[in-house]
Design a protein around this motif. Structure first.
Motif, mmCIF file in Angstrom:
data_model
loop_
_atom_site.group_PDB
_atom_site.id
_atom_site.type_symbol
_atom_site.label_atom_id
_atom_site.label_comp_id
_atom_site.label_asym_id
_atom_site.label_seq_id
_atom_site.Cartn_x
_atom_site.Cartn_y
_atom_site.Cartn_z
ATOM 1 N N CYS A 62 0.813 -1.220 0.000
ATOM 2 C CA CYS A 62 0.000 0.000 0.000
ATOM 3 C C CYS A 62 0.846 1.270 0.000
ATOM 4 O O CYS A 62 0.339 2.336 -0.321
ATOM 5 N N CYS A 71 5.364 -4.631 5.767
ATOM 6 C CA CYS A 71 4.085 -4.126 6.276
ATOM 7 C C CYS A 71 4.203 -3.888 7.779
ATOM 8 O O CYS A 71 4.735 -4.723 8.505
ATOM 9 N N CYS A 75 -1.979 -0.496 6.996
ATOM 10 C CA CYS A 75 -3.017 -0.837 6.023
ATOM 11 C C CYS A 75 -4.268 -1.381 6.713
ATOM 12 O O CYS A 75 -5.309 -1.533 6.095
#
Ligand code: FES
Length: 82
Positions: A62, A71, A75
């Motif tokens: 993202c 990550c 998100c």
């Protein structure tokens, strides 16, 4: 400037062998999620990372993470639960 899919909201789960990798950030690579040099001539640069052992990683797709290329949950996905 990243051309990652900010609407995707999902990390890419992948198990990788030890080594050094280049995460594509321009979105033009034919070997996504890894860089194949397609960013050449643009302002985008891949993000290099190294793994010392084989393990499953969660690559940000993202572009919101503060721990690129991984990550960090911004998100909305809790990677600890995956
Ligand atoms: S996919 Fe970008 S923070 Fe999770």
């Amino acid at each position: 400037m990243s051309k990652m899919n900010t609407d995707a909201g999902m990390p890419i789960a992948i198990t990788l062998d030890p080594g050094t990798y280049l995460r594509c950030t321009c979105g033009k690579s034919r070997q996504l999620p890894f860089c194949d040099g397609a960013h050449s001539g643009s302002s985008s640069q891949p993000v290099q990372f190294t793994l010392d052992e084989r393990r499953k990683v969660f690559l940000c797709s993202c572009g919101k993470t503060a721990t690129m290329p991984f990550c960090d949950g911004r998100c909305g996905v809790d990677v600890e639960q995956l």
